[in-house]
Design a protein around this motif. Structure first.
Motif, PDB file in Angstrom:
ATOM      1  N   LEU A 116       0.940  -1.331   0.064  1.00 13.97           N
ATOM      2  CA  LEU A 116       0.158   0.005   0.107  1.00 13.97           C
ATOM      3  C   LEU A 116       0.992   1.317  -0.004  1.00 13.97           C
ATOM      4  CD1 LEU A 116      -2.028  -2.136   0.857  1.00 13.97           C
ATOM      5  CD2 LEU A 116      -3.092  -0.403   2.345  1.00 13.97           C
ATOM      6  N   TYR A 117       0.264   2.449  -0.504  1.00 13.65           N
ATOM      7  CA  TYR A 117       1.066   3.574  -0.628  1.00 13.65           C
ATOM      8  C   TYR A 117       0.082   4.684  -0.493  1.00 13.65           C
ATOM      9  CZ  TYR A 117      -0.531   4.171  -5.519  1.00 13.65           C
ATOM     10  OH  TYR A 117      -1.028   4.380  -6.753  1.00 13.65           O
ATOM     11  N   ILE A 118       0.518   5.848  -0.022  1.00 10.67           N
ATOM     12  CA  ILE A 118      -0.265   7.165   0.000  1.00 10.67           C
ATOM     13  C   ILE A 118       0.413   7.851  -1.202  1.00 10.67           C
ATOM     14  CG2 ILE A 118      -0.614   9.341   0.924  1.00 10.67           C
ATOM     15  CD1 ILE A 118      -0.538   7.685   3.896  1.00 10.67           C
ATOM     16  N   SER A 119      -0.351   8.262  -2.098  1.00 14.10           N
ATOM     17  CA  SER A 119       0.082   9.194  -3.414  1.00 14.10           C
ATOM     18  C   SER A 119       0.865  10.332  -2.894  1.00 14.10           C
ATOM     19  CB  SER A 119      -0.969   9.418  -4.545  1.00 14.10           C
ATOM     20  OG  SER A 119      -0.588  10.031  -5.285  1.00 14.10           O
ATOM     21  N   GLN A 120       1.806  10.480  -3.544  1.00 13.97           N
ATOM     22  CA  GLN A 120       2.461  12.009  -3.244  1.00 13.97           C
ATOM     23  C   GLN A 120       1.530  13.191  -4.054  1.00 13.97           C
ATOM     24  OE1 GLN A 120       6.336  11.957  -5.483  1.00 13.97           O
ATOM     25  NE2 GLN A 120       5.276  10.631  -7.111  1.00 13.97           N
ATOM     26  N   ASN A 121       0.733  12.695  -4.917  1.00 15.71           N
ATOM     27  CA  ASN A 121      -0.142  13.679  -5.529  1.00 15.71           C
ATOM     28  C   ASN A 121      -1.221  14.133  -4.602  1.00 15.71           C
ATOM     29  OD1 ASN A 121       1.564  13.974  -7.714  1.00 15.71           O
ATOM     30  ND2 ASN A 121       0.629  12.165  -8.687  1.00 15.71           N
TER      31      ASN A 121
END
Length: 441
Positions: free
Chosen positions: A100-105
């Motif tokens: 899982l990741y949190i978008s940098q955008n």
């Protein structure tokens, strides 16, 4: 068709620059530069996708973006995902690894919520995973390498798993700090309080300028905070403190009652207290927005003014519901529950479509909202005495709603059944049902 689209796109860019000036030119140049820089990165992301496919006979690697830009989804969808993962429910049969990741955008609109999730879930860097995630969707067979519950807002806690596993908690230090902050608001240990949330347009306009997106199609979900003052006053008379919630709001809550706190307009409002208040309240009085998912996640009851009716949260007895009146303008006739479905409005989320069908949505009067809040207070305080008429009306509501959901669930989405449990558990305003028995048709 494609040539016309390109022409329209080009003319729009020149039109934007002409309208908004040199700053818009620089903004578009920055966006173009970012796009050009990303091209080689996305090209390189193709190779990890191939490796993931080659590994799939032995291990399924699933990559998904956390829905961090939307408070309700970041709270609830991630909560359902975490609970199912913890309880090993609906997981892939093969060995799998979730990344899982949190978008940098994406802008995170509540840093405390993100902090609490990071204690439970390991998020990897978005700049690394996002290109792989996006390129993955261009390659056949991509669906098994995504986590559907995080990529759609449709799936809810239809199995009431929240009662078996509480996904989030506070540290001892956070608990101490939260109690200290409550004292600054004038509360002592043991004082009970309610969160009051009335959606208006201010928060969405802060997130996204109307210049980039027209939010008017959501206007039917907005409410006038003045209509909630009577409910707040009545709850204060019952001994509750009332916190008016919100990050930004259109106007203040006008009251001189010291037990009613216009928290959204205080200097003490913070991301931490947004979460702490929602988690520790006796119950919440809310309109349909992302906030109501927070008290539910912490197993708190919610008196909820919700629209559309086909998306009622029916999966928990912690919800006490009411909805706007649907009135045919030409005939001046109020639609019954079944007629709302038959007019294909039960899953409608666009205010313009209500207008096209000649239907006016009418807000409830302050007295009706007060009755809803006090009914929830009675439920919480176990003051609701058994009432045969009320129970008969509740059973009729539940059976009629279930019948219409089953009959009309294909109107908008094939996944609508994932919004509802097999047995409807939520209740509707008893006073409304008693006074509007024709609505149950």
């Amino acid at each position: 068709m494609k040539i016309q689209f390109i022409k329209d796109f080009i003319f729009k860019q020149f039109g934007d620059i002409k309208t908004y000036g040199i700053q818009e030119l620089f903004r578009k140049f920055r966006l173009l530069t970012k796009f050009l820089i990303k091209i080689p990165i996305y090209f390189l992301a193709f190779f990890p996708c191939i490796i993931i496919r080659l590994m799939s006979p032995w291990i399924i690697i699933r990559i998904e973006k956390a829905p961090s830009s939307n408070f309700g989804n970041f709270c609830f969808s991630l909560g359902v995902y975490y609970i199912k993962k913890k309880l090993k429910i609906n997981q892939p049969k093969k060995k799998h690894l979730d990344l899982l990741y949190i978008s940098q955008n994406d802008k995170i609109y509540n840093k405390q919520l993100a902090k609490m999730w990071k204690r439970k879930i390991k998020f990897l860097p978005g700049y690394f995973l996002e290109p792989i995630h996006l390129i993955n969707r261009l390659i056949p067979g991509w669906k098994i390498h995504t986590i559907k519950i995080l990529s759609t807002e449709l799936e809810k806690d239809v199995d009431n798993l929240n009662e078996k596993c509480l996904p989030l908690d506070f540290t001892q230090e956070e608990e101490r700090y939260g109690k200290e902050m409550l004292k600054k608001f004038g509360l002592n240990d043991g004082d009970k309080f309610v969160c009051l949330q009335a959606r208006d347009s201010a928060y969405q306009l802060k997130k996204f300028s109307p210049r980039f997106r027209d939010w008017s199609y959501h206007d039917h979900r907005n409410y006038n905070i003045d209509d909630f003052v009577m409910a707040a006053e009545s709850l204060a008379e019952r001994g509750y403190y009332v916190f008016r919630m919100g990050v930004v709001v259109e106007k203040p809550l006008n009251t001189k009652n010291t037990k009613i706190i216009d928290y959204a307009n205080t200097q003490l409002r913070s991301d931490f207290m947004d979460i702490y208040l929602g988690a520790k309240c006796s119950f919440s009085v809310s309109t349909e927005s992302g906030f109501y998912d927070l008290p539910y996640l912490f197993r708190k009851p919610v008196a909820l003014i919700h629209l559309p009716v086909g998306r009622f949260p029916t999966y928990s007895d912690k919800f006490l519901l009411i909805t706007k009146r649907h009135v045919l303008k030409k005939e001046k006739k109020e639609l019954s529950l079944s007629e709302i479905f038959s007019h294909e409005l039960a899953y409608e989320c666009d205010a313009r479509n209500f207008e096209k069908k000649g239907v006016k949505l009418i807000d409830f009067a302050p007295a009706d909202i007060k009755d809803l809040a006090l009914e929830m207070a009675d439920i919480v305080e176990s003051k609701n005495r058994p009432n045969l008429e009320n129970e008969e009306l509740q059973n009729k509501f539940k059976s009629l709603l279930a019948l219409n959901i089953k009959k009309h669930s294909q109107q908008k989405h094939e996944d609508i059944p994932k919004l509802h449990a097999k047995k409807i558990k939520s209740r509707f305003s008893s006073k409304f049902l008693r006074e509007n028995k024709n609505w149950l048709r």
